[in-house]
Structures are given as C-alpha cells and as structure tokens.
Write an enzyme that holds these catalytic residues in place. Sequence first.
Site, short mmCIF file in Angstrom:
data_model
loop_
_atom_site.label_atom_id
_atom_site.label_comp_id
_atom_site.label_asym_id
_atom_site.label_seq_id
_atom_site.Cartn_x
_atom_site.Cartn_y
_atom_site.Cartn_z
N ILE A 113 0.81 -1.22 0.00
CA ILE A 113 0.00 0.00 0.00
C ILE A 113 0.84 1.26 0.00
CG2 ILE A 113 -1.88 -1.19 1.20
CD1 ILE A 113 -1.13 0.49 3.70
N ASP A 114 2.14 1.14 0.33
CA ASP A 114 2.97 2.33 0.54
C ASP A 114 3.38 3.03 -0.76
OD1 ASP A 114 2.85 1.58 3.18
OD2 ASP A 114 4.86 0.68 3.22
N ARG A 163 -5.03 -1.32 5.33
CA ARG A 163 -4.64 -2.50 4.56
C ARG A 163 -5.84 -3.33 4.09
NH1 ARG A 163 0.61 -3.42 4.36
NH2 ARG A 163 2.01 -2.81 6.05
#
Length: 320
Positions: free
Chosen positions: A127-128, A253
């Site tokens: 997700i980063d 997440r």
Amino acid sequence: MIKKIGVLTSGGDAPGMNAAVRAVVRAAIKKGMTVYGVKRGYCGLIEDNMEEMNELSVAGIIKQGGTMLYTARSAEFRTEEGVLHAKEICEAHGLEGLVVIGGDGSFRGAADLSAHGIACVGLPGTIDNDIACTEYTIGYDTAMNTAMELMDKLADTSHSHCRCSVVEVMGHGAGYIALNTGIASGALEIITKEIPYDLDKIAKKMLEYKARGKKNFVIVVAESVGHADEIAKLLQEKTSIEARSTILGHVQRGGCPTVRDRVVATEMGYYAVELLEQGIGNRVVGMQNGKIVDFDIQEALSMEKSYDERLHRIAENIAF
C-alpha cells in the site's frame, strides 16, 4: 519452457493481492502450466506448505481484500541455509518458477532464489507505493481511498467541536499516502519525511486562519516521521486549540480493492506468467507511464523513487 510454477504473497498484505493471485493461476493454467499456491509467503515455502490450484481455487477472490494465500515474514529465509532449503522444496515439487507478490524485502528473497536456479518474478504488492521501479503498486489506491473516507468522517466531528485533528497514515515513512490523502481531504498541513516541517509555523498558520473564521483543522502525518499524539499535544500547547490524534493504522490494509487495484493486479499477474512462460526470471514487474514493464531485480532494488514536491507545494498554497 517452464511448466510448473508457484505463487506466494509476502510481507504486509495489500488489497488487490488476491486479484494478482487469480490472474497468475488462471493465466498459467491457460498456458498449460501447473500452479501451486504457497501459504504464508517464504515461511510456507520452507515448511512445504503449498497446494495445487485450479480455476475454481481462485473463484470469487478478485473482490476480496487481504490474501487467500496468507502472508508472513521469514527470518530463516534471510539466511543462505533457508534459501537453499526453499530451493530443495521447489525442486521436490518440480517448481521451476515462482511469482512473488510483495515489497522490496520480498524481491530480495526472489533475487536469492533466482540466483540458485528458481526463476522468480516479483509483483509490487504494497500500500505504501514506495517501490522505486514502478509508479504504482498493488493496494495503493484502495489504501488511499480508505484513509480519505476515514478522514472525511474525522473532519465532521472535528468541525462540530472546533478541533484540530492530527491524523497519522501508513507509508513506512514514505509520504505518498499522506500527500494524496491530505490533498483529497483538504488538510491544512501534510507532514512527510520528504519536506521539512516546522510546528511553530503550522501553529502560527492555525491561529491566523482561526482569526479569519476557520473553525477546524486537519493535519496529516506520515508514520515514522512524527508521532501524531506528540504533534497534537504540541499544537494544542502552542495554539490553545483543542487537538486530537488519530492513528488510522491497519484498517488501511483491508477492504475490497478498488477498480484500479483489481485491473492493475490482473495486468501484472498475467505479465508475470508471460515472462515465466519464456523461462525469464530474476525480474520485477512494474508500471511506467501507464504501461506494464519489467526490470532486473537488482536494478529495481537500486533505484530511488522521487517525491512530487510540486504537488506538496500546491497543497500548501491552497490550504485553508
């Protein structure tokens, strides 16, 4: 031509991983390959925790968050002995190739296995959005939308109480989620490691805008840059404006992946199988200028990702 492959998810989970697994499994079967799903990342590879998959194994998972194959981080796999044991497990099952869905740490493991003869292709699942070789990572869009929706809800209660909300988002110190969600939520200030920040200046801005009639404020902070609790406390001391911190944490997440995450994950998964079909390994799949491409793993790991400072300055200039 490679005829038997495995697929695993490693590191932090990301929405869209299931869509990638689905694409890998079905693309491989269409090409006449046998596919094994490895459970719990490299841990499952070392523990021989895998099973053969078919089209029905991945039916309905494209809309699900998380990963049906589960995920974990393996300390043993970081050792030479662990890599060699994983290679033996692959050879025992006849696995000639492996699709690894994860981040930089997962790709280093894939490079180690590739060096020992198991053709590995990495897909950027995090997700980063902090993998340098690709402009987009699987899970990024969903995580941003989740964070934005939560910040919108916080803004409502912040407005009702004339408060300052300091919101900490994920990103492992990288500011990509913070920057985009900060803009989307109308934040007064976005704090990331890429741009220096000054709490005294932020406090001064809050007091100036309060004097002009503004009732509430939202400050977005990327994790590992500054702690939301401490920032909220200091801003309250400097301004006498009530400030509350909220750490969004792992809710970012989860959830059903967005259209973009489902489509990109599908494209990348299919592309990975095309590489393995040709016997090509030691590659990372990425996106450049909207197109799916691939890089040598070591080249990918050596790259540095840029931060959109212009977009950050735009956010600062239009904030109120």
